[in-house]
Design a protein around this motif. Sequence first.
Motif, PDB file in Angstrom:
ATOM      1  N   ALA A 644       0.834  -1.210   0.000  1.00 28.14           N
ATOM      2  CA  ALA A 644       0.000   0.000   0.000  1.00 28.14           C
ATOM      3  C   ALA A 644       0.864   1.253   0.000  1.00 28.14           C
ATOM      4  O   ALA A 644       0.633   2.198  -0.765  1.00 28.14           O
ATOM      5  CB  ALA A 644      -0.919  -0.007   1.220  1.00 28.14           C
ATOM      6  N   ARG A 645       1.878   1.256   0.873  1.00 26.91           N
ATOM      7  CA  ARG A 645       2.751   2.430   0.958  1.00 26.91           C
ATOM      8  C   ARG A 645       3.526   2.631  -0.339  1.00 26.91           C
ATOM      9  O   ARG A 645       3.676   3.753  -0.836  1.00 26.91           O
ATOM     10  CB  ARG A 645       3.708   2.259   2.139  1.00 26.91           C
ATOM     11  CG  ARG A 645       4.539   3.502   2.458  1.00 26.91           C
ATOM     12  CD  ARG A 645       5.121   3.429   3.857  1.00 26.91           C
ATOM     13  NE  ARG A 645       5.921   2.245   4.075  1.00 26.91           N
ATOM     14  CZ  ARG A 645       5.706   1.366   5.067  1.00 26.91           C
ATOM     15  NH1 ARG A 645       4.717   1.542   5.905  1.00 26.91           N
ATOM     16  NH2 ARG A 645       6.489   0.320   5.212  1.00 26.91           N
ATOM     17  N   ARG A 646       3.994   1.535  -0.913  1.00 30.15           N
ATOM     18  CA  ARG A 646       4.752   1.629  -2.153  1.00 30.15           C
ATOM     19  C   ARG A 646       3.864   2.133  -3.294  1.00 30.15           C
ATOM     20  O   ARG A 646       4.290   2.955  -4.108  1.00 30.15           O
ATOM     21  CB  ARG A 646       5.324   0.252  -2.489  1.00 30.15           C
ATOM     22  CG  ARG A 646       6.210   0.181  -3.710  1.00 30.15           C
ATOM     23  CD  ARG A 646       7.479   0.952  -3.574  1.00 30.15           C
ATOM     24  NE  ARG A 646       8.287   0.582  -2.433  1.00 30.15           N
ATOM     25  CZ  ARG A 646       9.443   1.172  -2.127  1.00 30.15           C
ATOM     26  NH1 ARG A 646       9.901   2.162  -2.889  1.00 30.15           N
ATOM     27  NH2 ARG A 646      10.116   0.799  -1.072  1.00 30.15           N
ATOM     28  N   CYS A 647       2.622   1.653  -3.363  1.00 31.37           N
ATOM     29  CA  CYS A 647       1.700   2.130  -4.395  1.00 31.37           C
ATOM     30  C   CYS A 647       1.481   3.634  -4.265  1.00 31.37           C
ATOM     31  O   CYS A 647       1.473   4.372  -5.259  1.00 31.37           O
ATOM     32  CB  CYS A 647       0.361   1.401  -4.295  1.00 31.37           C
ATOM     33  SG  CYS A 647       0.365  -0.271  -4.948  1.00 31.37           S
ATOM     34  N   ARG A 648       1.315   4.095  -3.041  1.00 28.72           N
ATOM     35  CA  ARG A 648       1.076   5.522  -2.854  1.00 28.72           C
ATOM     36  C   ARG A 648       2.311   6.336  -3.219  1.00 28.72           C
ATOM     37  O   ARG A 648       2.230   7.387  -3.857  1.00 28.72           O
ATOM     38  CB  ARG A 648       0.661   5.809  -1.407  1.00 28.72           C
ATOM     39  CG  ARG A 648       0.218   7.263  -1.245  1.00 28.72           C
ATOM     40  CD  ARG A 648      -0.305   7.556   0.113  1.00 28.72           C
ATOM     41  NE  ARG A 648      -0.478   9.016   0.251  1.00 28.72           N
ATOM     42  CZ  ARG A 648      -0.573   9.632   1.398  1.00 28.72           C
ATOM     43  NH1 ARG A 648      -0.531   8.951   2.529  1.00 28.72           N
ATOM     44  NH2 ARG A 648      -0.713  10.939   1.447  1.00 28.72           N
ATOM     45  N   GLN A 649       3.473   5.850  -2.860  1.00 27.66           N
ATOM     46  CA  GLN A 649       4.706   6.561  -3.191  1.00 27.66           C
ATOM     47  C   GLN A 649       4.913   6.674  -4.694  1.00 27.66           C
ATOM     48  O   GLN A 649       5.451   7.665  -5.185  1.00 27.66           O
ATOM     49  CB  GLN A 649       5.907   5.835  -2.571  1.00 27.66           C
ATOM     50  CG  GLN A 649       5.997   5.988  -1.058  1.00 27.66           C
ATOM     51  CD  GLN A 649       7.082   5.098  -0.485  1.00 27.66           C
ATOM     52  OE1 GLN A 649       7.375   4.042  -1.031  1.00 27.66           O
ATOM     53  NE2 GLN A 649       7.672   5.528   0.616  1.00 27.66           N
TER      54      GLN A 649
END
Length: 721
Positions: A644-649
């Motif tokens: 999730a964090r990587r997708c947002r970044q």
Amino acid sequence: MLGVLGPVEAAVRDGRYDDALRHLAAVPADAPLPAALAWRLGVLLHQRGRFDAADACYRRAALDVAHQQASALADQAQVLAGWAATRWARGDQAPARQLAEQAVRIAEQSGDDSAVAAAYVAQALAAFGDGDRADNEYAYARALAAAERAGDFGQQLRIRCNIGSRLVEEGRYRPAVEELREAVRLGELLGHQTLLALALHNRAEAWLGLGELRRARSDADEALALWQRVGSPLAAFGLTLTARVHRVRGAARQAIAAYQAALAMGEPDGNAQVLVEACAGLARLSYTDNPAAAAQYAERALALPSAGGPTVAELAAGWVALCSGDPQTALRYAEQVRAEAGRRRDAAGLAEAMELAALASHLDSNEAAATRAVRRLLASLVEAAAIWAELGNEFALATNALLQARLRGDQVAEELAYERLNQIGVQEGAWQVAGPLAAIGPTPVPEVEVQTLGQFTVRLAGVSVPVASWQSRKARDLLKMVVGQLGKPVAREALATALWPEARTEVALRRLSVLISTVRGVLDPDRRHPADRYLATDPATVRINPAHVAVDALRFYEAARAAIAADGASTTTVRPSGSPTPGNAANGDGALGDDDARLLSRLEAVVAGYTGDFCDDGEVAADWVRRPRVVLADLHREAIHRLARRCRQLGRTEAAIGWYLRLTVEDCYDEPAHLGLIGALSAVGRHGEASRRYHEYVARMREMDVEPAPFPSPSGMRPPA
């Protein structure tokens, strides 16, 4: 004769092209045509795919070489340029080159920009047929500049279609998509159905080169429908591309039907491009059920002239040879393609030839030599992967990763690559199409497979072991306890105490020895292997033998830890806006960088590989099961958090929202998930939903007497842990 030609000329002048062709049928076949009329009719017929009829029009053109007026010279140049293009489409390379050279000379002399544009298009096609990419690029640049000076939007559309096609041939798929996006816009603006279909067709090829199978199929289907709607023989091109998409997907029957239909359409006009593509495709698809037919199709493809060179036919022949057990012939074709692809700047052809050569060399070696040569072959595959990564072809990258994993014996990496292929849309039938997947064959069915994520199941060569075969529930419990150690040995005494807590130690150990023998009998009922092949023991410990037993929990454990470590080591940085820096995470066209795309795929595959909690069947609830269940579940949640964090970044905020929602549903007290969800919703302007989610988060925290954090900033991004 003027009276006979009058209706034809009037119809052409008024744009009534169907009427013009109908009136032309009434003109005697040996009657000459004015050059101005001949080239206009020839272009019309060519665009509709009627190459024989177009060729006949150009032959009938009355060329007055003594007439030096600019308009007459321009018409002569147009005739020669159109004739060259038609010859090129039929695979007649030498006449095409000669006609194009004459067209350029006369067009330059006329000073007519439309004629200059047509002549340089013909020269570009001839250069393409010769494999001279530099001359091809130069000629198209001259053609486009002339068409723009002339305000000839139809010619501009044609040129952009052809430039896009050239970029596809060179493997420059993303620039091709951009070029063809403009061509599609022009085609829709002009209402030019046949050239719009060509633009869509070429863009579909670019999508296919990127491994975007769904987009490729959408554009290919639309192009085919347009050609079929106007009754154009060019529908044969659309059929070959639709067939290629089905072939890559592994939809063999649909691919065969489309190739055969294309073959039937291409044969009357002798359309070499269609015939070579169709025969090569049918060769790849036929080798499993009809090897003789596959060889015949390959031979026919090799014998046909092709404006695009021999690469398509030679690759098909090479893969058919390799998959039919003839690696030496396959290697010969691979070497020929490597030489030709390098000359033509055909990066995709070069990468595929390298894979063909590597697999042919591997399969042609004896076991000892293969072991010594694996490092060299892997280096070749790694180099091919670098080409695929530069081209952006996700399908080819996943296939290459699977090849490397198979040669290395890395089962976890192979499963990740296999999962990636499934996500792209590749079906099981792809393993039956002559190519890299068929050459190595599907992943061998494990001798013994233990499924623990969700329902506990044991399979022998793919067949589930019935519950009755275990003789006792304790035998199943023993195996669960051992595999729950995730590859580590477990002390015999600890197992004995857990299984028989009321018995004396020596009695429990004797019972354990009997139970170990029972489990071994279940895993090897015919006693064909040494006792330690599946369940290994020594005087002090018991462990599962991962070399011969596939355990889904262990595969997930290793894959999840590796992916989390890779995510932690990633150097992707984020600008204050929340989007990734261009140099690290994304290309200029918005596509992810190679490292980030692979990392996302890796995390997605790990998350997908968690199919349920460890041994969640209600049979055992002791610490032996609870401990690995907690470890694996925590790894799964950590992988989702990082995904999730990587997708947002990386600017995939909607995907991040989906992952954060999943986390909050599974654990309503997960504070980082709540805050990540609120920030992601705010970042995409969903402020009302973000506010509601924040109030929900505050309520959950207060239930635990935890002080809520302030409302997160939409651009507030924490670095990955």
